[in-house]
Structures are given as structure tokens and as C-alpha cells.
Design an enzyme around this catalytic site. Structure first.
Site, PDB file in Angstrom:
ATOM      1  N   ARG A  59       0.821  -1.221   0.000  1.00 18.13           N
ATOM      2  CA  ARG A  59       0.000   0.000   0.000  1.00 18.13           C
ATOM      3  C   ARG A  59       0.851   1.265   0.000  1.00 18.13           C
ATOM      4  O   ARG A  59       0.384   2.330  -0.410  1.00 18.13           O
ATOM      5  CB  ARG A  59      -0.990  -0.033   1.168  1.00 18.13           C
ATOM      6  CG  ARG A  59      -2.049  -1.132   0.994  1.00 18.13           C
ATOM      7  CD  ARG A  59      -3.019  -1.167   2.151  1.00 18.13           C
ATOM      8  NE  ARG A  59      -2.413  -1.506   3.413  1.00 18.13           N
ATOM      9  CZ  ARG A  59      -2.208  -2.755   3.859  1.00 18.13           C
ATOM     10  NH1 ARG A  59      -2.580  -3.783   3.131  1.00 18.13           N
ATOM     11  NH2 ARG A  59      -1.637  -2.968   5.027  1.00 18.13           N
ATOM     12  N   GLU A  96       3.485  -5.848  13.553  1.00 19.84           N
ATOM     13  CA  GLU A  96       2.420  -5.964  14.565  1.00 19.84           C
ATOM     14  C   GLU A  96       1.889  -7.402  14.535  1.00 19.84           C
ATOM     15  O   GLU A  96       1.532  -7.956  15.563  1.00 19.84           O
ATOM     16  CB  GLU A  96       1.303  -4.963  14.260  1.00 19.84           C
ATOM     17  CG  GLU A  96       0.272  -4.839  15.352  1.00 19.84           C
ATOM     18  CD  GLU A  96      -0.936  -4.014  14.924  1.00 19.84           C
ATOM     19  OE1 GLU A  96      -1.009  -3.608  13.760  1.00 19.84           O
ATOM     20  OE2 GLU A  96      -1.818  -3.827  15.776  1.00 19.84           O
TER      21      GLU A  96
END
Ligand code: AMP
Length: 171
Positions: A59, A96
Site C-alpha cells: 500500500r 504488529e
């Protein structure tokens, strides 16, 4: 900024339970919001001497390439392992959710380059810190880091404390 925020869709438990995934696809589908986001991303860096924009797969390619276009600069893709065809510099880091590596072509930036790093989102800052380290390994300088979304409380901003930092929306 409220209009931008309204274009970020929260997807609970994607791709794993407990993750609140910030989906930027409604934002990039809206021409006015996409333009606003890109303009806001580059705004603090307009007076800086920049020579390239780098973005992280996947992205970061969307916002990074558009930011490069707006700044009149070229774009450097930081890619997942095995995708780049020429000689690469590589670096592994924690996410994460899981761990990952990034690669960059060894001749993508050089000493004297001043690079703006762009991604859709910063969480723990692992991806961005690895990206900065890759750029610096090639002798270039990170002039700043810009993100559409910043997840507060995960330490991302602190990890990039050495660099000029900019985010549009904090959660
Ligand atoms: P981090 O390395 O922890 O800062 O994670 C940032 C990278 O992982 C970015 O490239 C994001 O696209 C992706 N990412 C991490 N957490 C999320 C999330 N909650 N929603 C969407 N993308 C995320």
C-alpha cells in the site's frame, strides 16, 4: 481531516483475531480524498531538498508513487523478498502481526540522495525503521517519513525519532 477519517474502514480481527485493520481502499477509490491525502502527506516537506520518494510494498506504493509524482521525483519500491530482479540490499524486522523482510535494489538510491519515505500506516514502526535502515545502508539520507494512518501507543513514532515525522490520522 474528518472527511479523510470517514474514508478509513475498520475491519476487526483481520488478518488475525485482535487486529483492527485500517482499510484504505475506500479512501483511494475516492478521487477527491485520494488527492487530499497525497497533498497533505507531502505538505510539510515541500520546502525540503528531496531527491526521491520510497514506499513499502504494497500500500506504500499507492501513496508513495503519487507523492513522488506530485513532487516531481522518482519512486523507489521497497519490496517483499524475492520480487526484485537485480542485486538487492535486504533487512528483516518485526511486524504488529508476525515478521517480515524488505529488499531494495542496491542502485536505487546513493550517497547524496535525500529520501521521503511513505506508507499507508505506521503501527509498531518496524517496517518504517527497517525501510530507513535500508535507505541509509545504501548511503542515502532519510529526509522524512509520512503516513496516512498512525496507530497510537505502539511506539512507531518514537522508533523514528531521528527523522522528521508526519501522519494524517491518529487512532
Ligand atoms: P508496523 O511495522 O508494525 O509499523 O506495521 C506497518 C505495516 O503493516 C504497514 O505497511 C501497514 O500497511 C501494515 N499494518 C500494520 N498494522 C496494520 C493495521 N492495523 N491495519 C492496516 N495495516 C496495518
Amino acid at each position: 481531516m474528518d472527511r479523510l477519517r470517514n474514508c478509513i474502514r475498520n475491519i476487526p480481527d483481520f488478518p488475525k483475531p485482535g487486529i483492527q485493520f485500517k482499510d484504505i481502499t475506500p479512501l483511494v477509490r475516492d478521487p477527491a480524498m485520494l488527492r487530499l491525502a497525497v497533498h497533505q502527506l507531502i505538505h510539510p516537506f515541500l520546502g525540503e531538498r528531496l531527491t526521491a520518494v520510497a514506499g513499502m510494498e504494497a500500500r506504500g506504493f499507492i501513496f508513495g508513487a503519487l507523492a513522488a509524482w506530485e513532487l516531481g521525483l522518482g519512486f523507489v519500491p521497497l519490496r517483499k523478498p524475492g520480487k526484485l530482479p537485480y542485486d538487492v540490499q535486504a533487512l528483516s524486522y518485526d511486524l504488529e502481526y508476525g515478521s517480515a523482510s524488505l529488499e531494495v535494489h542496491v542502485d536505487a538510491v546513493n550517497r547524496g540522495d535525500r529520501v521521503l519515505l511513505v506508507d499507508d500506516l505506521i503501527a509498531t514502526g518496524g517496517t518504517a525503521a527497517a525501510s530507513c535502515a535500508l535507505i541509509e545502508k545504501l548511503g542515502a539520507e532519510v529526509a522524512g517519513c509520512a503516513f496516512v494512518v498512525e496507530l497510537d501507543g505502539l511506539g512507531g513514532r518514537a522508533r523514528l525519532a531521528r527523522h522528521a515525522f508526519h501522519s494524517l490520522l491518529r487512532y
